[in-house]
Design an enzyme around this catalytic site. Structure first.
Site, PDB file in Angstrom:
ATOM      1  N   ASP A 163      -0.438   2.029   1.179  1.00 29.10           N
ATOM      2  CA  ASP A 163      -1.062   3.752   1.168  1.00 29.10           C
ATOM      3  C   ASP A 163       0.652   3.606   1.449  1.00 29.10           C
ATOM      4  O   ASP A 163       1.507   3.165   0.924  1.00 29.10           O
ATOM      5  CB  ASP A 163      -1.422   4.428   2.342  1.00 29.10           C
ATOM      6  CG  ASP A 163      -1.636   5.804   2.392  1.00 29.10           C
ATOM      7  OD1 ASP A 163      -0.752   6.622   1.286  1.00 29.10           O
ATOM      8  OD2 ASP A 163      -2.555   5.902   2.649  1.00 29.10           O
ATOM      9  N   ASN A 166      -0.102   4.186  -5.411  1.00 24.72           N
ATOM     10  CA  ASN A 166      -0.534   5.221  -4.213  1.00 24.72           C
ATOM     11  C   ASN A 166       1.197   5.462  -3.256  1.00 24.72           C
ATOM     12  O   ASN A 166       1.557   6.572  -4.056  1.00 24.72           O
ATOM     13  CB  ASN A 166      -1.361   4.146  -3.166  1.00 24.72           C
ATOM     14  CG  ASN A 166      -2.173   5.343  -2.090  1.00 24.72           C
ATOM     15  OD1 ASN A 166      -1.839   5.769  -1.831  1.00 24.72           O
ATOM     16  ND2 ASN A 166      -3.389   5.149  -1.622  1.00 24.72           N
ATOM     17  N   ASN A 199      -0.380  11.614  -6.124  1.00 28.08           N
ATOM     18  CA  ASN A 199      -0.453  10.989  -4.179  1.00 28.08           C
ATOM     19  C   ASN A 199       0.918  11.100  -3.583  1.00 28.08           C
ATOM     20  O   ASN A 199       1.385  11.804  -2.289  1.00 28.08           O
ATOM     21  CB  ASN A 199      -1.067   9.173  -4.920  1.00 28.08           C
ATOM     22  CG  ASN A 199      -1.266   8.891  -3.441  1.00 28.08           C
ATOM     23  OD1 ASN A 199      -0.906   9.515  -2.180  1.00 28.08           O
ATOM     24  ND2 ASN A 199      -2.654   9.206  -3.080  1.00 28.08           N
TER      25      ASN A 199
END
Length: 333
Positions: free
Chosen positions: A254, A205, A157
């Protein structure tokens, strides 16, 4: 002949005990000196610790920088010339902002995160479980890492370089709040063999490094929180991994960014806002996107006095003027 005078053996034992005590004191002192951030006592504030006006003034307004037509924009960052680069895992694109237009540069399977190396190459994590190293000058790319201990990596990610050129990156695919098996790895500079850095995480993340380089911040998306873990090159300290921040609403944190004063900026996905915390984890407040923006706040980056945001439901890039400068990234050195 006597080797020791009367009482000599006792004196030797006594001196040995004193020496041992001095060694213990030295080691304990060294550990405590390296743990100032943990042991330091500060005055309790009489009022609120922070206000978001320390970060953005009342006159600061959001500006739309660019908009795309499709995809799912992530990985916003800047090259040395100040150009904006991004990726889109849904459309499999490397993107660049030209004026107010978002232009297609190259195709990759499913790029998610992106960071520049100081040699000019752009490193990109991919949902296929590899990291691409792309050279904007030649247009050539290669796989920088694809396995751990001989086994393929799961979908990757985000990533961040430390000051030595080593690379922390997250592997969230297959993990969740009910199945916390996500991992974070460290790829030493000039190596293709990553090391396991952290595991048992509910969808790791975003990832960032503190301003002093001693902590690695990890967005635990599945539990709506950020973890702080001592960096591999951090000095000896009693500090252990801990929950740095827990958030309300949305789905989870995020992308992450850090300013030069140590404040952490969290792109809160599905909340349409940026949460700001100081280096001690206390919240300064939130920077909410404008009403006409979406809520899919994915990534953020500092540049020339502005904080830039990617919003992925409408595929837009926004920016707002801030009072802080971003911590210098490895790719801009």
């Amino acid at each position: 002949m006597y080797l020791f005078k009367k009482g000599g053996v006792g004196n030797v034992k006594k001196k040995g005990l004193i020496g041992l005590i001095l060694v213990v004191i030295f080691v304990v002192t060294a550990v405590l000196v390296g743990a100032n951030s943990v042991k330091e006592t500060k005055p309790v504030p009489s009022g609120e610790r922070h206000d978001i006006s320390e970060i953005v003034t009342a006159k600061a307004e959001w500006e739309k920088v660019a908009a795309g037509e499709e995809g799912f924009m992530e990985g916003v960052n800047f090259d040395r010339e100040g150009d904006i680069w991004m990726v889109s895992p849904m459309s499999g694109e490397l993107l660049k902002v030209e004026g107010e237009e978002i232009q297609h540069v190259e195709e990759f399977p499913s790029p998610v995160g992106a960071k520049f190396h100081k040699d000019g190459r752009l490193f990109m994590t991919d949902l296929t479980g590899v990291i691409h190293a792309y050279d904007p000058e030649t247009g050539e790319s290669e796989i920088a890492v694809s396995t751990y201990e001989g086994e393929p990596l799961n979908g990757l990610n985000d990533l961040v370089f430390d000051e030595a050129g080593g690379l922390y990156f997250t592997e969230p695919m297959g993990s969740s709040a009910t199945h916390p098996v996500g991992r974070v790895f460290y790829l030493p500079a000039d190596s293709t063999e990553p090391e396991l850095f952290a595991e048992n995480i509910a969808y790791p993340n975003g990832v960032a490094i503190s301003a002093d380089g001693n902590r690695v911040y990890i967005s635990e998306f599945g539990k709506n929180r950020v973890l702080a873990v001592p960096a591999l090159n951090a000095p000896p300290s009693p500090e252990t991994p801990f929950v740095f921040g827990h958030y309300e609403g949305g789905i989870g944190p995020d992308g992450l960014a850090v300013d030069a004063e140590g404040n952490l900026y969290i792109a809160h996905f599905q909340a349409g806002e940026i949460v700001v915390q100081d280096a001690n984890g206390f919240t300064s407040g939130t920077i909410r996107l404008p009403e006409n923006a979406g809520t899919f706040t994915t990534n953020l980056a500092f540049h020339d006095g502005y904080l830039y945001i990617t919003e992925s439901s409408k595929n837009e890039v926004w920016r707002i003027e801030v009072e802080k400068e971003g911590v210098p990234l490895y790719g801009r050195q």
